[in-house]
Design a protein around this motif. Sequence first.
Motif, mmCIF file in Angstrom:
data_model
loop_
_atom_site.group_PDB
_atom_site.id
_atom_site.type_symbol
_atom_site.label_atom_id
_atom_site.label_comp_id
_atom_site.label_asym_id
_atom_site.label_seq_id
_atom_site.Cartn_x
_atom_site.Cartn_y
_atom_site.Cartn_z
ATOM 1 N N GLY A 192 -22.607 -41.802 -15.029
ATOM 2 C CA GLY A 192 -22.654 -40.450 -14.449
ATOM 3 C C GLY A 192 -21.520 -40.247 -13.469
ATOM 4 N N LEU A 193 -21.270 -41.238 -12.625
ATOM 5 C CA LEU A 193 -20.197 -41.124 -11.638
ATOM 6 C C LEU A 193 -18.827 -41.058 -12.326
ATOM 7 C CD1 LEU A 193 -19.303 -41.067 -8.653
ATOM 8 C CD2 LEU A 193 -19.069 -43.551 -8.804
ATOM 9 N N MET A 194 -18.672 -41.838 -13.411
ATOM 10 C CA MET A 194 -17.395 -41.824 -14.138
ATOM 11 C C MET A 194 -17.125 -40.414 -14.690
ATOM 12 S SD MET A 194 -17.894 -45.600 -15.709
ATOM 13 C CE MET A 194 -16.383 -46.188 -16.458
ATOM 14 N N GLU A 195 -18.160 -39.742 -15.161
ATOM 15 C CA GLU A 195 -18.003 -38.348 -15.609
ATOM 16 C C GLU A 195 -17.738 -37.429 -14.426
ATOM 17 O OE1 GLU A 195 -20.924 -36.690 -18.343
ATOM 18 O OE2 GLU A 195 -21.225 -38.703 -19.188
ATOM 19 N N ASP A 196 -18.413 -37.710 -13.291
ATOM 20 C CA ASP A 196 -18.199 -36.895 -12.085
ATOM 21 C C ASP A 196 -16.759 -36.996 -11.606
ATOM 22 O OD1 ASP A 196 -20.852 -36.093 -12.025
ATOM 23 O OD2 ASP A 196 -21.463 -37.646 -10.596
ATOM 24 N N ILE A 197 -16.171 -38.193 -11.694
ATOM 25 C CA ILE A 197 -14.771 -38.382 -11.267
ATOM 26 C C ILE A 197 -13.873 -37.458 -12.100
ATOM 27 C CG2 ILE A 197 -12.827 -40.026 -11.284
ATOM 28 C CD1 ILE A 197 -14.888 -42.222 -10.463
ATOM 29 N N VAL A 198 -14.114 -37.414 -13.408
ATOM 30 C CA VAL A 198 -13.326 -36.544 -14.287
ATOM 31 C C VAL A 198 -13.533 -35.078 -13.907
ATOM 32 C CG1 VAL A 198 -13.126 -35.685 -16.660
ATOM 33 C CG2 VAL A 198 -13.178 -38.154 -16.233
ATOM 34 N N GLU A 199 -14.785 -34.669 -13.715
ATOM 35 C CA GLU A 199 -15.067 -33.270 -13.370
ATOM 36 C C GLU A 199 -14.435 -32.889 -12.040
ATOM 37 O OE1 GLU A 199 -16.146 -30.915 -15.341
ATOM 38 O OE2 GLU A 199 -16.153 -32.554 -16.805
ATOM 39 N N PHE A 200 -14.546 -33.813 -11.068
ATOM 40 C CA PHE A 200 -13.960 -33.592 -9.743
ATOM 41 C C PHE A 200 -12.451 -33.396 -9.850
ATOM 42 C CE2 PHE A 200 -11.824 -35.588 -6.078
ATOM 43 C CZ PHE A 200 -12.289 -34.779 -5.052
ATOM 44 N N LEU A 201 -11.792 -34.273 -10.628
ATOM 45 C CA LEU A 201 -10.337 -34.174 -10.780
ATOM 46 C C LEU A 201 -9.937 -32.883 -11.486
ATOM 47 C CD1 LEU A 201 -9.530 -37.881 -11.583
ATOM 48 C CD2 LEU A 201 -8.655 -36.596 -9.623
ATOM 49 N N LYS A 202 -10.718 -32.486 -12.487
ATOM 50 C CA LYS A 202 -10.414 -31.225 -13.196
ATOM 51 C C LYS A 202 -10.527 -30.057 -12.231
ATOM 52 C CE LYS A 202 -11.834 -32.280 -17.960
ATOM 53 N NZ LYS A 202 -12.958 -32.110 -18.917
ATOM 54 N N GLU A 203 -11.581 -30.050 -11.403
ATOM 55 C CA GLU A 203 -11.756 -28.952 -10.458
ATOM 56 C C GLU A 203 -10.623 -28.913 -9.439
ATOM 57 O OE1 GLU A 203 -15.514 -28.150 -8.166
ATOM 58 O OE2 GLU A 203 -16.363 -28.522 -10.166
ATOM 59 N N TYR A 204 -10.215 -30.115 -9.018
ATOM 60 C CA TYR A 204 -9.223 -30.273 -7.978
ATOM 61 C C TYR A 204 -7.812 -29.953 -8.468
ATOM 62 C CZ TYR A 204 -8.094 -32.782 -3.578
ATOM 63 O OH TYR A 204 -7.701 -33.131 -2.321
ATOM 64 N N THR A 205 -7.518 -30.335 -9.727
ATOM 65 C CA THR A 205 -6.139 -30.230 -10.220
ATOM 66 C C THR A 205 -5.938 -29.088 -11.220
ATOM 67 O OG1 THR A 205 -6.507 -31.807 -12.035
ATOM 68 C CG2 THR A 205 -5.798 -32.725 -9.932
ATOM 69 N N LYS A 206 -7.016 -28.440 -11.612
ATOM 70 C CA LYS A 206 -6.963 -27.224 -12.449
ATOM 71 C C LYS A 206 -6.046 -27.321 -13.672
ATOM 72 C CE LYS A 206 -7.720 -24.167 -8.459
ATOM 73 N NZ LYS A 206 -7.596 -25.202 -7.374
ATOM 74 N N PRO A 207 -6.442 -28.096 -14.704
ATOM 75 C CA PRO A 207 -5.632 -28.147 -15.932
ATOM 76 C C PRO A 207 -5.422 -26.735 -16.472
ATOM 77 C CG PRO A 207 -7.428 -29.749 -16.028
ATOM 78 C CD PRO A 207 -7.671 -28.916 -14.806
ATOM 79 N N GLY A 208 -4.220 -26.440 -16.938
ATOM 80 C CA GLY A 208 -3.931 -25.127 -17.519
ATOM 81 C C GLY A 208 -3.566 -24.059 -16.498
ATOM 82 N N ALA A 209 -3.701 -24.357 -15.225
ATOM 83 C CA ALA A 209 -3.317 -23.388 -14.185
ATOM 84 C C ALA A 209 -1.789 -23.208 -14.219
ATOM 85 C CB ALA A 209 -3.763 -23.895 -12.809
ATOM 86 N N PRO A 210 -1.299 -22.110 -13.651
ATOM 87 C CA PRO A 210 0.160 -21.867 -13.743
ATOM 88 C C PRO A 210 0.994 -22.747 -12.808
ATOM 89 C CG PRO A 210 -0.914 -20.073 -12.572
ATOM 90 C CD PRO A 210 -2.010 -20.992 -13.020
ATOM 91 N N TRP A 211 0.798 -24.060 -12.874
ATOM 92 C CA TRP A 211 1.650 -24.989 -12.128
ATOM 93 C C TRP A 211 3.063 -24.904 -12.698
ATOM 94 C CZ3 TRP A 211 -0.753 -26.414 -7.980
ATOM 95 C CH2 TRP A 211 -2.116 -26.742 -7.988
ATOM 96 N N ARG A 212 4.069 -25.078 -11.870
ATOM 97 C CA ARG A 212 5.465 -24.968 -12.339
ATOM 98 C C ARG A 212 5.794 -25.998 -13.422
ATOM 99 N NH1 ARG A 212 4.508 -23.940 -7.477
ATOM 100 N NH2 ARG A 212 5.286 -22.086 -6.403
ATOM 101 N N HIS A 213 5.279 -27.207 -13.263
ATOM 102 C CA HIS A 213 5.586 -28.271 -14.236
ATOM 103 C C HIS A 213 5.071 -27.920 -15.641
ATOM 104 C CE1 HIS A 213 6.484 -32.308 -15.651
ATOM 105 N NE2 HIS A 213 5.227 -32.464 -16.059
ATOM 106 N N ASN A 214 4.046 -27.064 -15.714
ATOM 107 C CA ASN A 214 3.501 -26.684 -17.027
ATOM 108 C C ASN A 214 4.483 -25.855 -17.857
ATOM 109 O OD1 ASN A 214 1.175 -28.114 -16.662
ATOM 110 N ND2 ASN A 214 -0.064 -26.368 -16.020
ATOM 111 N N ARG A 215 5.552 -25.355 -17.230
ATOM 112 C CA ARG A 215 6.581 -24.630 -17.988
ATOM 113 C C ARG A 215 7.324 -25.574 -18.932
ATOM 114 N NH1 ARG A 215 9.596 -22.480 -12.937
ATOM 115 N NH2 ARG A 215 7.841 -21.568 -11.816
#
Length: 138
Positions: free
Chosen positions: A60-83
């Motif tokens: 459960g915690l291993m899944e929580d770590i992934v969810e936490f990181l996704k919330e924190y780092t926002k995959p797909g957000a308009p970060w400059r590097h995503n260009r």
Amino acid sequence: MACRVYQEDSSVRTTSRFQVLDVTSIVEEAVSKSGIEKGLATVYVPHTTCGITINEAEPGLMEDIVEFLKEYTKPGAPWRHNRIDDNAHAHLGQSVLGHHVSIPVTAGRLNMGTWQRVLLVEMDGPRRRRIIITVMGE
Ligand code: ZN
């Protein structure tokens, strides 16, 4: 007694974009092969989109770590590097987690707490990930 150094270049294959892998047994094996009784083991990942941390390998915690990181780092957000590369979230997560851990070696074994495990955190898989283990001591 003189200080000795043992180094091993190991690797694991991750199987999904986000994944937390328990790599403790790989580190334990390297410490055992090193023959070093007292010292320090470092575990280093030579990558910019996966991290390494020490925590509990509770599913459960291993899944929580992934969810936490996704919330924190926002995959797909308009970060400059995503260009240029659609993985800014993984680079940011790596900077938060770090790329290495150090663990004391005592009586020829990793001296970790009961619930502590070495966890590789994949954020841009699936990929082959190198793990460089260095054991120093006597
Ligand atoms: Zn990138």
